[in-house]
Scaffold this active site. Structure first.
Site, PDB file in Angstrom:
ATOM      1  N   ARG A 150      23.504   7.106 -38.892  1.00  0.00           N
ATOM      2  CA  ARG A 150      24.714   6.535 -39.510  1.00  0.00           C
ATOM      3  C   ARG A 150      24.493   5.135 -40.078  1.00  0.00           C
ATOM      4  O   ARG A 150      24.836   4.851 -41.223  1.00  0.00           O
ATOM      5  CB  ARG A 150      25.834   6.424 -38.447  1.00  0.00           C
ATOM      6  CG  ARG A 150      26.378   7.711 -38.018  1.00  0.00           C
ATOM      7  CD  ARG A 150      26.891   7.613 -36.576  1.00  0.00           C
ATOM      8  NE  ARG A 150      26.941   8.940 -36.034  1.00  0.00           N
ATOM      9  CZ  ARG A 150      25.860   9.607 -35.620  1.00  0.00           C
ATOM     10  NH1 ARG A 150      24.673   9.058 -35.627  1.00  0.00           N
ATOM     11  NH2 ARG A 150      25.984  10.845 -35.202  1.00  0.00           N
ATOM     12  N   THR A 151      23.955   4.258 -39.236  1.00  0.00           N
ATOM     13  CA  THR A 151      23.897   2.842 -39.615  1.00  0.00           C
ATOM     14  C   THR A 151      22.980   2.635 -40.809  1.00  0.00           C
ATOM     15  O   THR A 151      23.349   1.975 -41.782  1.00  0.00           O
ATOM     16  CB  THR A 151      23.426   1.998 -38.416  1.00  0.00           C
ATOM     17  OG1 THR A 151      24.187   2.386 -37.274  1.00  0.00           O
ATOM     18  CG2 THR A 151      23.611   0.526 -38.668  1.00  0.00           C
ATOM     19  N   LYS A 203       0.030  -0.441 -37.419  1.00  0.00           N
ATOM     20  CA  LYS A 203      -1.328  -1.033 -37.381  1.00  0.00           C
ATOM     21  C   LYS A 203      -1.341  -2.322 -36.580  1.00  0.00           C
ATOM     22  O   LYS A 203      -2.349  -3.022 -36.528  1.00  0.00           O
ATOM     23  CB  LYS A 203      -1.811  -1.327 -38.811  1.00  0.00           C
ATOM     24  CG  LYS A 203      -1.861  -0.114 -39.717  1.00  0.00           C
ATOM     25  CD  LYS A 203      -2.253  -0.556 -41.135  1.00  0.00           C
ATOM     26  CE  LYS A 203      -1.759   0.419 -42.169  1.00  0.00           C
ATOM     27  NZ  LYS A 203      -1.764  -0.164 -43.520  1.00  0.00           N
ATOM     28  N   ARG A 222      17.196  -3.269 -37.289  1.00  0.00           N
ATOM     29  CA  ARG A 222      17.468  -2.707 -35.951  1.00  0.00           C
ATOM     30  C   ARG A 222      16.190  -2.820 -35.145  1.00  0.00           C
ATOM     31  O   ARG A 222      15.101  -2.462 -35.622  1.00  0.00           O
ATOM     32  CB  ARG A 222      17.914  -1.249 -36.036  1.00  0.00           C
ATOM     33  CG  ARG A 222      18.029  -0.594 -34.664  1.00  0.00           C
ATOM     34  CD  ARG A 222      18.678   0.774 -34.705  1.00  0.00           C
ATOM     35  NE  ARG A 222      20.109   0.681 -34.935  1.00  0.00           N
ATOM     36  CZ  ARG A 222      20.950   1.715 -34.854  1.00  0.00           C
ATOM     37  NH1 ARG A 222      20.486   2.915 -34.551  1.00  0.00           N
ATOM     38  NH2 ARG A 222      22.238   1.557 -35.064  1.00  0.00           N
ATOM     39  N   HIS A 250      25.987  -4.907 -31.955  1.00  0.00           N
ATOM     40  CA  HIS A 250      25.997  -3.999 -33.110  1.00  0.00           C
ATOM     41  C   HIS A 250      27.248  -4.387 -33.897  1.00  0.00           C
ATOM     42  O   HIS A 250      28.247  -3.675 -33.902  1.00  0.00           O
ATOM     43  CB  HIS A 250      26.060  -2.548 -32.613  1.00  0.00           C
ATOM     44  CG  HIS A 250      25.735  -1.517 -33.645  1.00  0.00           C
ATOM     45  ND1 HIS A 250      25.713  -1.769 -35.001  1.00  0.00           N
ATOM     46  CD2 HIS A 250      25.437  -0.192 -33.504  1.00  0.00           C
ATOM     47  CE1 HIS A 250      25.398  -0.654 -35.645  1.00  0.00           C
ATOM     48  NE2 HIS A 250      25.220   0.308 -34.760  1.00  0.00           N
TER      49      HIS A 250
HETATM   50  N1   CP Z   1      26.552   4.371 -34.282  1.00  0.00           N
HETATM   51  C1   CP Z   1      25.232   4.250 -34.559  1.00  0.00           C
HETATM   52  O1   CP Z   1      24.656   3.167 -34.479  1.00  0.00           O
HETATM   53  O2   CP Z   1      24.643   5.422 -34.931  1.00  0.00           O
HETATM   54  P1   CP Z   1      23.135   5.556 -35.460  1.00  0.00           P
HETATM   55  O3   CP Z   1      22.224   5.295 -34.285  1.00  0.00           O
HETATM   56  O4   CP Z   1      23.025   6.982 -35.977  1.00  0.00           O
HETATM   57  O5   CP Z   1      22.927   4.540 -36.527  1.00  0.00           O
END
Ligand code: CP
Length: 315
Positions: A63-64, A91, A113, A141
């Site tokens: 999603r993100t 590497k 992330r 988040h």
């Molecule tokens: N909600 C969320 O962070 O989903 P993803 O891990 O799919 O990005």
């Protein structure tokens, strides 16, 4: 603070602890305009033409990452995705050198992330592009916290005074931390319940948060219920007996949902463990806004890009 004095231009989006309520309000209002663009036949505006964005993901995401990518593309930016497993990170290239390398290509923003808490903040100190934290360990988040607020307000018409129940694996949840910060700043009443082994110690000192032993007490008369994913991949040992036992005591099912207000909204950040923390009947019920959260995620991320890269209309 006057409306025209608020600007997020150049702000690193690291966590909602860094946001004033007025700044959250600005993001939510901007996201409303962005949602209109998503609903057009041709979802493309030139707001970020000439800007370049890199998404840098050290952990999996559906999603993100996709919504940040689409958000940038809908606004006319050039977006390039780097997945750690398919990059020079395998590497042995360090985070610092990876950031320097991306920066050297003239990038305006990096969406990142990483499994380490504080990784996004570190990136903001060593690299000059704007950093948008797409999740750092269990810390934050922020875009998920904002999209949850946006989804709630779209349904309820307000945030202040609403009762929200956050259920389950708070210990490993960066979403829960961003939710708690954002919801408290916007005047919501936050109630939490889950297995004691999955409730972090910081909650006890968190102002305005009520912790319940039984999830039924947290759910009672709630306006919003957010169910958290059991993050088995982050658990070293058994923090609860079995998933069947978890579902029996802590899972959100139709009987428990009936304890909330009749029009209570159900949220889940995804991906879901259906049958564990949430029953399929609840996940796909008319009260569920889980799919809508995904759509709103694109609008919120469009708003963030616009505000941090151009200042939006407020300047
Ligand atoms: N909600 C969320 O962070 O989903 P993803 O891990 O799919 O990005």
């Amino acid at each position: 603070m006057g409306k025209n004095t608020i600007s997020l231009r150049g702000k690193n989006i690291l966590g909602l602890e860094d946001f004033a309520p007025e700044e959250i309000r600005l993001v939510l209002e901007t996201a409303k305009e962005m949602k209109n663009i998503i609903h057009r036949d041709i979802k493309k505006v030139p707001a970020l033409r000439g800007k370049s964005i890199v998404t840098l993901f050290y952990e999996p995401s559906t999603r993100t990452r996709t919504s940040f990518e689409l958000a940038g593309k809908y606004l006319g930016a050039d977006v390039v995705n780097i997945t750690a497993s398919a990059s020079s990170i395998v590497k042995g290239e360090s985070l610092r050198d990876t950031l320097y390398t991306i920066e050297a290509m003239g990038v305006d923003a990096i969406v990142m992330r990483h499994k380490a808490e504080g990784a996004a903040e570190y990136a903001s100190h060593v690299a000059s592009p704007v950093i948008l934290n797409a999740g750092d360990g269990a810390h934050a988040h922020p875009s998920q916290g904002l999209l949850n607020l946006f989804t709630i307000e779209q349904h309820k018409g307000r945030l202040a005074g609403l009762k929200v129940a956050i259920l389950g694996d708070v210990l490993h949840s960066r979403v829960a931390r961003s939710d708690i910060q954002g919801m408290r700043k916007m005047g919501m009443e936050v109630h939490i319940a889950g297995p004691k082994t999955l409730l972090p110690r910081f909650l006890a000192d968190e102002p305005g948060v009520v912790i319940h032993e039984r999830i039924e007490d947290a759910i009672k008369d709630a306006d919003v219920i957010e169910v958290l994913r059991i993050q088995l991949e982050r658990m070293k040992g058994g923090l609860f007996p079995t998933t069947r036992e978890y579902a029996r005591i802590y899972g959100l099912n139709e009987a428990r949902l009936a304890l909330a207000k009749d029009d209570a909204l159900v949220l889940h950040p995804g991906p879901m463990n259906k049958g564990w923390e949430i029953s399929p009947a609840v996940a796909y019920s008319t009260q569920s806004a889980i799919q809508e959260e995904v759509e709103n995620g694109v609008a919120i991320r469009m708003a963030l890009f616009t505000l941090v890269l151009t200042g939006g209309k407020q300047e």
